[in-house]
Structure formats: structure tokens, C-alpha cells
Scaffold this motif. Structure first.
Motif, short mmCIF file in Angstrom:
data_model
loop_
_atom_site.label_atom_id
_atom_site.label_comp_id
_atom_site.label_asym_id
_atom_site.label_seq_id
_atom_site.Cartn_x
_atom_site.Cartn_y
_atom_site.Cartn_z
N GLU A 78 0.81 -1.22 0.00
CA GLU A 78 0.00 0.00 0.00
C GLU A 78 0.85 1.27 0.00
N LYS A 79 2.16 1.14 0.20
CA LYS A 79 3.02 2.32 0.27
C LYS A 79 3.75 2.60 -1.04
N LYS A 80 3.39 1.93 -2.12
CA LYS A 80 4.11 2.13 -3.39
C LYS A 80 4.12 3.60 -3.80
N ARG A 81 2.99 4.26 -3.71
CA ARG A 81 2.92 5.68 -4.08
C ARG A 81 3.88 6.50 -3.21
N GLU A 82 3.90 6.21 -1.91
CA GLU A 82 4.80 6.92 -1.00
C GLU A 82 6.26 6.69 -1.40
N TYR A 83 6.60 5.45 -1.72
CA TYR A 83 7.98 5.13 -2.12
C TYR A 83 8.35 5.88 -3.41
N ILE A 84 7.45 5.89 -4.37
CA ILE A 84 7.70 6.58 -5.64
C ILE A 84 7.98 8.06 -5.38
N LYS A 85 7.16 8.67 -4.55
CA LYS A 85 7.33 10.09 -4.25
C LYS A 85 8.59 10.34 -3.42
N PHE A 86 8.82 9.51 -2.41
CA PHE A 86 9.97 9.70 -1.53
C PHE A 86 11.28 9.64 -2.32
N TYR A 87 11.38 8.68 -3.23
CA TYR A 87 12.61 8.50 -4.02
C TYR A 87 12.62 9.35 -5.29
N LYS A 88 11.58 10.16 -5.47
CA LYS A 88 11.48 11.07 -6.62
C LYS A 88 11.66 10.33 -7.94
N ALA A 89 10.98 9.19 -8.05
CA ALA A 89 11.09 8.36 -9.24
C ALA A 89 10.33 8.97 -10.41
N ASP A 90 10.96 8.96 -11.57
CA ASP A 90 10.32 9.41 -12.81
C ASP A 90 9.62 8.25 -13.51
N ILE A 91 10.10 7.03 -13.25
CA ILE A 91 9.59 5.83 -13.93
C ILE A 91 9.45 4.71 -12.91
N LEU A 92 8.32 4.02 -12.94
CA LEU A 92 8.12 2.76 -12.22
C LEU A 92 8.19 1.67 -13.27
N ALA A 93 9.11 0.73 -13.11
CA ALA A 93 9.26 -0.36 -14.07
C ALA A 93 9.05 -1.69 -13.35
N MET A 94 8.23 -2.55 -13.96
CA MET A 94 7.91 -3.85 -13.37
C MET A 94 7.84 -4.90 -14.46
N GLY A 95 7.85 -6.16 -14.04
CA GLY A 95 7.65 -7.26 -14.98
C GLY A 95 6.23 -7.29 -15.47
N ASP A 96 6.03 -7.85 -16.68
CA ASP A 96 4.69 -7.83 -17.27
C ASP A 96 3.71 -8.79 -16.60
N ASP A 97 4.17 -9.55 -15.61
CA ASP A 97 3.22 -10.33 -14.81
C ASP A 97 2.37 -9.39 -13.95
N TRP A 98 2.78 -8.14 -13.86
CA TRP A 98 2.03 -7.10 -13.13
C TRP A 98 1.32 -6.16 -14.10
#
Length: 132
Positions: A78-98
């Protein structure tokens, strides 16, 4: 020069070529690769089993890769959004199983899905090792 910050998440248990391939693909998208390694507790809540390797070992393995810049423990899905913002990520990359499961974050970063390496999975490796 591409100054993009890329974030990805995974358990990375029984580290194998599929993990290496996806992390290399993630790193190719930007200048900085940040990896969230699922904590033992999170892994148990997702898969109803403990990982083979404890979280500190899995983190150390991922951290040792030359193209990985930052590593942290992912404590909650549930904290993915927080992690993205905290680390100032421009891109979230995941495997296509997601595929499609993280599109909700496209308002804060680009979301990219990579094809998984065919014919390899941690679950299959564990089953073979256990003789299942």
C-alpha cells in the motif's frame, strides 16, 4: 543525458537470470535505479510462505549489482505511491506479470512493464529444489 530516476520492486528470492535481466532493463531506462526489496513480513503476507533467503541477504545481493544505485526494504504494498514520491522516481518499471496493476501511479510517474525472461521463475526453482 538521461537523468531519470527509475524505481522497481521485487522479492528477489533465489536470485536468477530473470531477476538480473529485468533489473538491467530497468537500469537502461534512466540514470539512477532504486530497488525496493520485499521484506520477509511482506513476502509472507503476499505468498503465505517465507522467502528462502532472509531479507538482509536478498538486499545485499541486489545492492551488489553495479547498476543498482539505491536499495530499501518494501514494507507494504500500500506504500508504493509513497515510495515513488519519496525516491522522486520518474519511472516505475515492473515485470509484465504485473501488467496494468500499477497504472494508477501514472499520475506521478511513467509506468513501464517489461516481458519476463521465459521459462524461469523462483517458484519453479524452489519446487525443483524441494523435489515437488
Amino acid at each position: 543525458m538521461n537523468n531519470k530516476r527509475v524505481i522497481t520492486f521485487g522479492t528477489f528470492d533465489v536470485f536468477h537470470i530473470g531477476h538480473l535481466n529485468i533489473l538491467e532493463r530497468c537500469a537502461s531506462l534512466g540514470h539512477t535505479l532504486i530497488v525496493g526489496v520485499s521484506s520477509d513480513m511482506l513476502n509472507y503476507s503476499k505468498k503465505n510462505r517465507n522467502p528462502i533467503y532472509p531479507q538482509n541477504d536478498r538486499l545485499k545481493i541486489v545492492q551488489s549489482l553495479s547498476f543498482v544505485d539505491e536499495v530499501f526494504f518494501e514494507e507494504s504494498l500500500e506504500k508504493k505511491r509513497e515510495y515513488i514520491k519519496f525516491y522522486k522516481a520518474d519511472i516505475l518499471a515492473m515485470g509484465d506479470d504485473w501488467q496494468g496493476k500499477f497504472d494508477e501511479f501514472s499520475d506521478v510517474c511513467d509506468v513501464v512493464y517489461f516481458p519476463r525472461t521465459p521459462s524461469i521463475s523462483t517458484t519453479k526453482i524452489i519446487e525443483i529444489a524441494k523435489g515437488i
